[in-house]
Design a protein around this motif. Structure first.
Motif, PDB file in Angstrom:
ATOM      1  N   ASP A  90     -14.169  44.200 -10.416  1.00 50.19           N
ATOM      2  CA  ASP A  90     -14.692  43.518  -9.235  1.00 50.19           C
ATOM      3  C   ASP A  90     -16.213  43.500  -9.190  1.00 50.19           C
ATOM      4  OD1 ASP A  90     -12.211  42.855  -8.281  1.00 50.19           O
ATOM      5  OD2 ASP A  90     -12.102  44.471  -6.799  1.00 50.19           O
ATOM      6  N   GLY A  91     -16.850  44.603  -9.586  1.00 45.20           N
ATOM      7  CA  GLY A  91     -18.301  44.691  -9.440  1.00 45.20           C
ATOM      8  C   GLY A  91     -19.099  44.000 -10.522  1.00 45.20           C
ATOM      9  N   LEU A  92     -18.430  43.456 -11.545  1.00 44.87           N
ATOM     10  CA  LEU A  92     -19.104  42.785 -12.653  1.00 44.87           C
ATOM     11  C   LEU A  92     -18.773  41.300 -12.585  1.00 44.87           C
ATOM     12  CD1 LEU A  92     -18.334  45.400 -15.468  1.00 44.87           C
ATOM     13  CD2 LEU A  92     -20.275  45.335 -13.880  1.00 44.87           C
ATOM     14  N   PHE A  93     -19.761  40.488 -12.247  1.00 45.60           N
ATOM     15  CA  PHE A  93     -19.476  39.082 -11.962  1.00 45.60           C
ATOM     16  C   PHE A  93     -20.499  38.176 -12.639  1.00 45.60           C
ATOM     17  CE2 PHE A  93     -21.722  41.082  -8.440  1.00 45.60           C
ATOM     18  CZ  PHE A  93     -22.821  40.260  -8.257  1.00 45.60           C
ATOM     19  N   HIS A  94     -20.266  36.875 -12.521  1.00 45.20           N
ATOM     20  CA  HIS A  94     -20.946  35.874 -13.351  1.00 45.20           C
ATOM     21  C   HIS A  94     -22.250  35.339 -12.745  1.00 45.20           C
ATOM     22  CE1 HIS A  94     -16.886  35.836 -15.125  1.00 45.20           C
ATOM     23  NE2 HIS A  94     -17.477  35.388 -16.212  1.00 45.20           N
ATOM     24  N   SER A 143     -17.676  39.284  -2.636  1.00 36.67           N
ATOM     25  CA  SER A 143     -18.352  40.402  -1.960  1.00 36.67           C
ATOM     26  C   SER A 143     -19.738  39.963  -1.494  1.00 36.67           C
ATOM     27  CB  SER A 143     -18.485  41.584  -2.920  1.00 36.67           C
ATOM     28  OG  SER A 143     -19.399  41.262  -3.967  1.00 36.67           O
ATOM     29  N   GLU A 144     -20.374  40.822  -0.703  1.00 41.90           N
ATOM     30  CA  GLU A 144     -21.740  40.538  -0.270  1.00 41.90           C
ATOM     31  C   GLU A 144     -22.673  40.461  -1.476  1.00 41.90           C
ATOM     32  OE1 GLU A 144     -23.004  39.618   2.710  1.00 41.90           O
ATOM     33  OE2 GLU A 144     -20.858  39.464   3.154  1.00 41.90           O
ATOM     34  N   GLY A 145     -22.442  41.318  -2.474  1.00 42.52           N
ATOM     35  CA  GLY A 145     -23.268  41.279  -3.669  1.00 42.52           C
ATOM     36  C   GLY A 145     -23.125  39.980  -4.433  1.00 42.52           C
ATOM     37  N   GLN A 146     -21.899  39.496  -4.546  1.00 50.41           N
ATOM     38  CA  GLN A 146     -21.677  38.211  -5.203  1.00 50.41           C
ATOM     39  C   GLN A 146     -22.347  37.080  -4.431  1.00 50.41           C
ATOM     40  OE1 GLN A 146     -17.410  39.141  -5.306  1.00 50.41           O
ATOM     41  NE2 GLN A 146     -17.335  38.189  -7.333  1.00 50.41           N
ATOM     42  N   ARG A 147     -22.155  37.065  -3.123  1.00 51.57           N
ATOM     43  CA  ARG A 147     -22.756  36.002  -2.308  1.00 51.57           C
ATOM     44  C   ARG A 147     -24.281  36.036  -2.393  1.00 51.57           C
ATOM     45  NH1 ARG A 147     -20.197  33.000   1.507  1.00 51.57           N
ATOM     46  NH2 ARG A 147     -17.912  33.104   1.436  1.00 51.57           N
ATOM     47  N   GLN A 148     -24.858  37.225  -2.378  1.00 42.94           N
ATOM     48  CA  GLN A 148     -26.312  37.346  -2.490  1.00 42.94           C
ATOM     49  C   GLN A 148     -26.801  36.767  -3.812  1.00 42.94           C
ATOM     50  OE1 GLN A 148     -28.796  38.208  -0.613  1.00 42.94           O
ATOM     51  NE2 GLN A 148     -30.421  38.481  -2.140  1.00 42.94           N
ATOM     52  N   ALA A 149     -26.124  37.111  -4.911  1.00 41.01           N
ATOM     53  CA  ALA A 149     -26.539  36.634  -6.227  1.00 41.01           C
ATOM     54  C   ALA A 149     -26.351  35.130  -6.364  1.00 41.01           C
ATOM     55  CB  ALA A 149     -25.764  37.364  -7.319  1.00 41.01           C
ATOM     56  N   TYR A 150     -25.200  34.635  -5.952  1.00 35.76           N
ATOM     57  CA  TYR A 150     -24.890  33.218  -6.178  1.00 35.76           C
ATOM     58  C   TYR A 150     -25.703  32.281  -5.290  1.00 35.76           C
ATOM     59  CZ  TYR A 150     -20.957  34.795  -9.020  1.00 35.76           C
ATOM     60  OH  TYR A 150     -20.188  35.380 -10.000  1.00 35.76           O
ATOM     61  N   THR A 151     -26.217  32.770  -4.174  1.00 37.61           N
ATOM     62  CA  THR A 151     -27.041  31.922  -3.306  1.00 37.61           C
ATOM     63  C   THR A 151     -28.535  32.082  -3.592  1.00 37.61           C
ATOM     64  OG1 THR A 151     -27.003  33.636  -1.576  1.00 37.61           O
ATOM     65  CG2 THR A 151     -25.352  31.883  -1.427  1.00 37.61           C
ATOM     66  N   THR A 152     -28.888  32.929  -4.564  1.00 45.20           N
ATOM     67  CA  THR A 152     -30.308  33.117  -4.920  1.00 45.20           C
ATOM     68  C   THR A 152     -30.546  32.779  -6.390  1.00 45.20           C
ATOM     69  OG1 THR A 152     -29.877  35.488  -5.236  1.00 45.20           O
ATOM     70  CG2 THR A 152     -30.780  34.809  -3.108  1.00 45.20           C
ATOM     71  N   VAL A 153     -30.113  33.651  -7.309  1.00 44.89           N
ATOM     72  CA  VAL A 153     -30.327  33.370  -8.734  1.00 44.89           C
ATOM     73  C   VAL A 153     -29.290  32.398  -9.282  1.00 44.89           C
ATOM     74  CG1 VAL A 153     -31.428  35.583  -9.148  1.00 44.89           C
ATOM     75  CG2 VAL A 153     -28.971  35.368  -9.509  1.00 44.89           C
ATOM     76  N   GLY A 154     -28.125  32.313  -8.635  1.00 47.39           N
ATOM     77  CA  GLY A 154     -27.080  31.399  -9.086  1.00 47.39           C
ATOM     78  C   GLY A 154     -26.145  32.023 -10.107  1.00 47.39           C
ATOM     79  N   GLY A 155     -25.237  31.196 -10.608  1.00 49.15           N
ATOM     80  CA  GLY A 155     -24.262  31.670 -11.586  1.00 49.15           C
ATOM     81  C   GLY A 155     -23.046  30.774 -11.625  1.00 49.15           C
TER      82      GLY A 155
END
Length: 235
Positions: A90-94, A143-155
């Motif tokens: 879960d904690g390792l995402f794209h 997760s919040e971490g995924q949403r933070q990453a995908y709405t800033t650096v993308g993926g």
């Protein structure tokens, strides 16, 4: 004690005509980490191509059949003859800059023994992610971490929970953008070959990289060099 220090992670440098990057391989995915290091050390990847390139998505390589492949040949089916058990977590995402293991449609989601992709992706809005949850993610919530990453650096969030992510770039992420922008044919193969070579960082190179990433100066003094003479380059 300083001479006996070990880096926290394994690192692999990828060199191309479009730039150089350095991967940090996750300790949480030891099967994929150790396999990738083994292949890189054996020069398995040297001279192979990024054979599948899709802008705003990813660049894929690691097919041994791509070495010296004729122009226009379809690639993507080669490998070392084995697969790696899934290490999806879960904690390792794209997020952009991660490395994932390619695979076929096997139900166990076992990874290709050698083929991998580097994620470029794109930036998503919160609404985009909510829509993906409803239409593509089979009830899974980001997760919040995924949403933070995908709405800033993308993926590439639609790949999450389906492929093993086993590392991320710590240097040279612009290399992905350079390769992703090249012209490709109808099979997504670059019209001009995008070759790679790899170098597994030595113990000292890795230690100094970790110091650099923490804002510290590398250790290059006389006593460090003497100590390194009595320490293995591997770790």
């Amino acid at each position: 004690m300083a001479f006996a220090a070990k880096p926290e992670y394994k690192y692999v440098q990828i060199v191309t005509d479009k730039g150089t990057c350095v991967l940090r391989l996750y300790n949480a995915t030891p099967k994929h980490r150790d396999n990738f290091v083994k292949l890189a050390k054996s020069k398995y990847y040297d001279g192979t191509l990024f054979h599948r390139v899709i802008q705003n998505f990813m660049i894929q390589g690691g097919d041994p059949d791509s070495r010296n492949a004729v122009g226009g040949a379809q690639l993507g089916n080669g490998g070392p003859g084995y697969t790696i058990p899934s290490e999806i977590q879960d904690g390792l995402f794209h997020k952009k800059g991660t490395i994932g293991a390619a695979r076929d449609n096997n139900p166990a989601k076992a990874s290709s023994g050698s083929q991998f992709y580097l994620v470029q992706g794109k930036v998503f809005t919160p609404e985009d992610l909510s829509r993906l949850e409803q239409t593509r993610m089979n009830g899974k919530k980001f997760s919040e971490g995924q949403r933070q990453a995908y709405t800033t650096v993308g993926g590439a969030p639609h790949l999450d929970w389906n492929y093993t992510v086993f590392g991320e770039l710590v240097k040279g992420i612009e290399m992905i953008d350079q390769i992703a922008a090249v012209k490709t044919d109808k099979h997504d193969r670059p019209e001009v070959d995008q070759k790679m070579s790899m170098h597994v960082l030595t113990r000292r190179e890795a230690l100094n990289l970790e110091r650099e990433l923490k804002g510290l100066k590398p250790q290059t003094g006389f006593f460090t060099k003497i100590g390194d003479l009595f320490s293995s380059k591997d770790y």
